[in-house]
Design a protein around this motif. Structure first.
Motif, mmCIF file in Angstrom:
data_model
loop_
_atom_site.group_PDB
_atom_site.id
_atom_site.type_symbol
_atom_site.label_atom_id
_atom_site.label_comp_id
_atom_site.label_asym_id
_atom_site.label_seq_id
_atom_site.Cartn_x
_atom_site.Cartn_y
_atom_site.Cartn_z
ATOM 1 N N GLN A 1 0.825 -1.210 0.000
ATOM 2 C CA GLN A 1 0.000 0.000 0.000
ATOM 3 C C GLN A 1 0.862 1.264 0.000
ATOM 4 N N LYS A 2 2.163 1.065 0.100
ATOM 5 C CA LYS A 2 3.054 2.212 0.010
ATOM 6 C C LYS A 2 3.236 2.603 -1.457
ATOM 7 N N GLY A 3 3.104 3.880 -1.741
ATOM 8 C CA GLY A 3 3.279 4.354 -3.119
ATOM 9 C C GLY A 3 4.754 4.472 -3.481
ATOM 10 N N GLY A 4 5.047 4.340 -4.752
ATOM 11 C CA GLY A 4 6.401 4.580 -5.262
ATOM 12 C C GLY A 4 7.446 3.569 -4.838
ATOM 13 N N CYS A 5 7.022 2.374 -4.403
ATOM 14 C CA CYS A 5 8.010 1.400 -3.911
ATOM 15 C C CYS A 5 8.536 0.501 -5.027
ATOM 16 N N GLY A 6 8.034 0.677 -6.238
ATOM 17 C CA GLY A 6 8.574 -0.098 -7.363
ATOM 18 C C GLY A 6 7.699 -1.246 -7.838
ATOM 19 N N LYS A 7 6.420 -1.217 -7.500
ATOM 20 C CA LYS A 7 5.524 -2.292 -7.958
ATOM 21 C C LYS A 7 5.454 -2.305 -9.496
ATOM 22 N N SER A 8 5.106 -1.153 -10.069
ATOM 23 C CA SER A 8 4.934 -1.097 -11.535
ATOM 24 C C SER A 8 6.267 -1.303 -12.239
ATOM 25 N N MET B 1 -3.818 -3.500 -12.722
ATOM 26 C CA MET B 1 -4.991 -3.325 -11.853
ATOM 27 C C MET B 1 -4.931 -2.009 -11.087
ATOM 28 N N ASP B 2 -4.124 -1.087 -11.573
ATOM 29 C CA ASP B 2 -4.001 0.215 -10.917
ATOM 30 C C ASP B 2 -4.628 1.301 -11.798
ATOM 31 N N PRO B 3 -5.651 2.004 -11.295
ATOM 32 C CA PRO B 3 -6.278 3.066 -12.097
ATOM 33 C C PRO B 3 -5.286 4.141 -12.539
ATOM 34 N N PRO C 1 -2.537 -1.123 -7.159
ATOM 35 C CA PRO C 1 -2.423 0.279 -6.724
ATOM 36 C C PRO C 1 -1.855 0.370 -5.308
ATOM 37 N N PRO C 2 -1.496 1.581 -4.873
ATOM 38 C CA PRO C 2 -0.910 1.724 -3.526
ATOM 39 C C PRO C 2 -1.973 1.770 -2.421
ATOM 40 N N ASN C 3 -2.816 0.797 -2.403
ATOM 41 C CA ASN C 3 -3.795 0.642 -1.320
ATOM 42 C C ASN C 3 -4.272 -0.808 -1.344
ATOM 43 N N THR D 1 13.627 -3.017 -2.878
ATOM 44 C CA THR D 1 13.744 -2.239 -4.120
ATOM 45 C C THR D 1 14.387 -0.889 -3.827
ATOM 46 N N ARG D 2 14.853 -0.239 -4.869
ATOM 47 C CA ARG D 2 15.371 1.120 -4.777
ATOM 48 C C ARG D 2 16.464 1.259 -3.717
ATOM 49 N N HIS D 3 17.280 0.233 -3.646
ATOM 50 C CA HIS D 3 18.290 0.142 -2.591
ATOM 51 C C HIS D 3 19.560 0.883 -3.000
ATOM 52 N N VAL E 1 18.391 -8.114 -4.570
ATOM 53 C CA VAL E 1 18.030 -6.757 -4.143
ATOM 54 C C VAL E 1 18.072 -5.867 -5.391
ATOM 55 N N ILE E 2 17.014 -5.097 -5.578
ATOM 56 C CA ILE E 2 16.965 -4.206 -6.746
ATOM 57 C C ILE E 2 17.483 -2.827 -6.344
ATOM 58 N N PRO E 3 18.561 -2.388 -6.940
ATOM 59 C CA PRO E 3 19.137 -1.089 -6.550
ATOM 60 C C PRO E 3 18.383 0.074 -7.189
ATOM 61 N N ALA F 1 19.245 3.269 -15.018
ATOM 62 C CA ALA F 1 18.906 2.433 -16.186
ATOM 63 C C ALA F 1 17.424 2.036 -16.172
ATOM 64 N N PHE F 2 16.868 1.830 -14.977
ATOM 65 C CA PHE F 2 15.444 1.462 -14.890
ATOM 66 C C PHE F 2 14.567 2.613 -15.388
ATOM 67 N N LYS F 3 14.911 3.819 -14.943
ATOM 68 C CA LYS F 3 14.121 4.994 -15.329
ATOM 69 C C LYS F 3 14.279 5.297 -16.813
ATOM 70 N N ALA G 1 15.052 3.265 -19.206
ATOM 71 C CA ALA G 1 14.361 2.230 -19.983
ATOM 72 C C ALA G 1 12.854 2.515 -20.032
ATOM 73 N N LEU G 2 12.317 2.914 -18.898
ATOM 74 C CA LEU G 2 10.883 3.223 -18.834
ATOM 75 C C LEU G 2 10.549 4.403 -19.755
ATOM 76 N N THR G 3 11.422 5.396 -19.755
ATOM 77 C CA THR G 3 11.212 6.555 -20.623
ATOM 78 C C THR G 3 11.240 6.139 -22.100
HETATM 79 N N1 LIG Z 1 15.001 0.537 -8.782
HETATM 80 C C1 LIG Z 1 14.690 1.741 -9.261
HETATM 81 N N2 LIG Z 1 15.648 2.610 -9.650
HETATM 82 C C2 LIG Z 1 15.344 3.835 -10.131
HETATM 83 N N3 LIG Z 1 14.090 4.289 -10.241
HETATM 84 C C3 LIG Z 1 13.079 3.478 -9.859
HETATM 85 C C4 LIG Z 1 13.327 2.171 -9.348
HETATM 86 N N4 LIG Z 1 12.143 1.603 -9.044
HETATM 87 C C5 LIG Z 1 11.205 2.493 -9.358
HETATM 88 N N5 LIG Z 1 11.753 3.626 -9.831
HETATM 89 C C6 LIG Z 1 11.067 4.842 -10.275
HETATM 90 O O1 LIG Z 1 10.325 5.354 -9.175
HETATM 91 C C7 LIG Z 1 9.044 5.790 -9.573
HETATM 92 C C8 LIG Z 1 8.002 5.004 -8.799
HETATM 93 O O2 LIG Z 1 8.140 3.628 -9.125
HETATM 94 P P1 LIG Z 1 6.879 2.733 -9.448
HETATM 95 O O3 LIG Z 1 5.919 3.476 -10.306
HETATM 96 O O4 LIG Z 1 7.342 1.432 -9.922
HETATM 97 O O5 LIG Z 1 6.282 2.591 -7.985
HETATM 98 P P2 LIG Z 1 4.865 1.990 -7.584
HETATM 99 O O6 LIG Z 1 5.062 1.223 -6.320
HETATM 100 O O7 LIG Z 1 4.278 1.272 -8.716
HETATM 101 O O8 LIG Z 1 4.066 3.339 -7.301
HETATM 102 P P3 LIG Z 1 2.462 3.443 -7.086
HETATM 103 O O9 LIG Z 1 2.197 2.871 -5.749
HETATM 104 O O10 LIG Z 1 2.172 4.903 -7.160
HETATM 105 O O11 LIG Z 1 1.826 2.661 -8.166
HETATM 106 C C9 LIG Z 1 8.974 5.581 -11.087
HETATM 107 O O12 LIG Z 1 9.344 6.782 -11.709
HETATM 108 C C10 LIG Z 1 10.032 4.519 -11.347
HETATM 109 O O13 LIG Z 1 10.596 4.600 -12.631
#
Ligand SMILES: Nc1ncnc2c1ncn2[C@@H]1O[C@H](COP(=O)(O)OP(=O)(O)OP(=O)(O)O)[C@@H](O)[C@H]1O
Ligand SMILES: [Mg+2]
Length: 288
Positions: free
Chosen positions: A29-36, A58-60, A153-155, A209-211, A237-239, A243-245, A247-249
């Motif tokens: 439920q935490k946002g921005g933790c790297g689910k997507s 499944m995230d609006p 979604p983050p909930n 994630t995001r370590h 462990v995902i650092p 490169a992740f960002k 690639a997404l762009t």
């Molecule tokens: N390991 C990583 N390294 C660098 N950037 C990352 C990493 N993981 C995620 N991000 C970036 O952080 C942002 C948030 O990541 P992401 O959207 O995957 O989180 P989320 O958990 O899906 O967020 P939400 O809960 O809002 O859906 C995005 O811009 C993503 O590209």
């Protein structure tokens, strides 16, 4: 849950493994933790290994869908072209035509989401009807795929609940700065509740994630997580890595945008670990 497909041998990182179709949801439920992000990049690693991957958004917010198709196209999709149609009471609920979109990458398809899904992502009422099984019914019909990844979604509202009812496995992505254990406790409670309806649901583990290993605070969080959850913390462990960002762009999983990067290599290692854990916990044996 019954799947029509039989186990088959696939090769990952040079090793043969026997797999059956698996459905994994990523929850926190935490946002921005790297689910997507994890769903997006993992799909590339699985596809590169020869697996056919279906991503269910499944995230609006539709971040995962936008990662592949861009925000303009995704925001313009009508409800019946998104997973919102599964919650429709009308003819679309059990008619899945046109819901699965191929991507430019072999072996990766997406069922997208946008704001239309938002009206269905309500807090859970005291009792839920049959519509909590809509995603499960859908996934059970998807026999053309080896791995189904569900982004949540983050909930812990209805979309996450429905995803857990459809899933065999849960991965919990955790950034190493989430010091309140309250959030994780709620996730585990939700998993326990869902298991009353879906006893096959199992925890694959927490994924750090995001370590940033230069930060003491991140290293100590990781150790604390291991003390709390032991084997239920994935070894990979995902650092935090640009490169992740990038690639997404570019709208490409890191496997396809910078295959030789550490980010791509670790994502392949993660895909390997996930399949190994599933094989171990399901009693499947390695072929060689
Ligand atoms: N390991 C990583 N390294 C660098 N950037 C990352 C990493 N993981 C995620 N991000 C970036 O952080 C942002 C948030 O990541 P992401 O959207 O995957 O989180 P989320 O958990 O899906 O967020 P939400 O809960 O809002 O859906 C995005 O811009 C993503 O590209
Ligand atoms: Mg997301």
């Amino acid at each position: 849950m019954t799947y029509a497909k039989l186990p088959r041998a696939i090769r990952i990182s040079g090793e043969w493994t026997s797999v059956t179709a698996i459905t994994i949801c990523l929850i926190n439920q935490k946002g921005g933790c790297g689910k997507s992000s994890t769903c997006f990049h993992l799909s590339g690693a699985f596809a590169q290994a020869g697996l056919r991957v279906l991503l269910l958004d499944m995230d609006p917010q539709g971040s995962l869908s936008q990662g592949f198709f861009g925000s303009t196209l995704i925001e313009q999709l009508s409800a019946e072209r998104t997973l919102a149609r599964l919650f429709d009471d009308g003819e679309y609920a059990t008619n899945y035509d046109g819901l699965i979109r191929r991507t430019e990458f072999d072996g990766i398809a997406v069922c997208p989401a946008n704001h239309h899904l938002g009206q269905f992502n309500t807090p859970l009422p005291a009792s839920l009807g049959m519509d909590q099984y809509v995603l499960r019914e859908f996934t059970e019909e998807q026999t053309d795929f080896d791995v189904i990844l569900i982004d949540c979604p983050p909930n812990l509202y209805r979309c996450s609940w429905t995803a857990m009812i459809a899933a065999d496995w849960v991965v919990i992505p955790v950034p190493p700065e989430d010091f309140g254990t309250q959030g994780l406790r709620a996730v585990h409670q939700a998993i326990q509740q869902v298991r009353e309806l879906n006893p096959g649901l199992r925890r694959l583990g927490h994924l750090v994630t995001r370590h940033d290993r230069r930060l003491v605070v991140h290293r100590s969080y990781e150790q604390r997580l291991q003390r709390l959850y032991g084997d239920m913390v994935l070894e990979t462990v995902i650092p935090e890595a640009s490169a992740f960002k990038v690639a997404l762009t570019c709208r490409k999983p890191v496997e396809f945008s910078s295959r030789r990067s550490v980010a791509a290599s670790l994502t392949r290692t993660l895909s390997r670990e996930i399949l190994d854990r599933i094989a171990r916990d399901s009693g499947h044996r390695r072929v060689a």
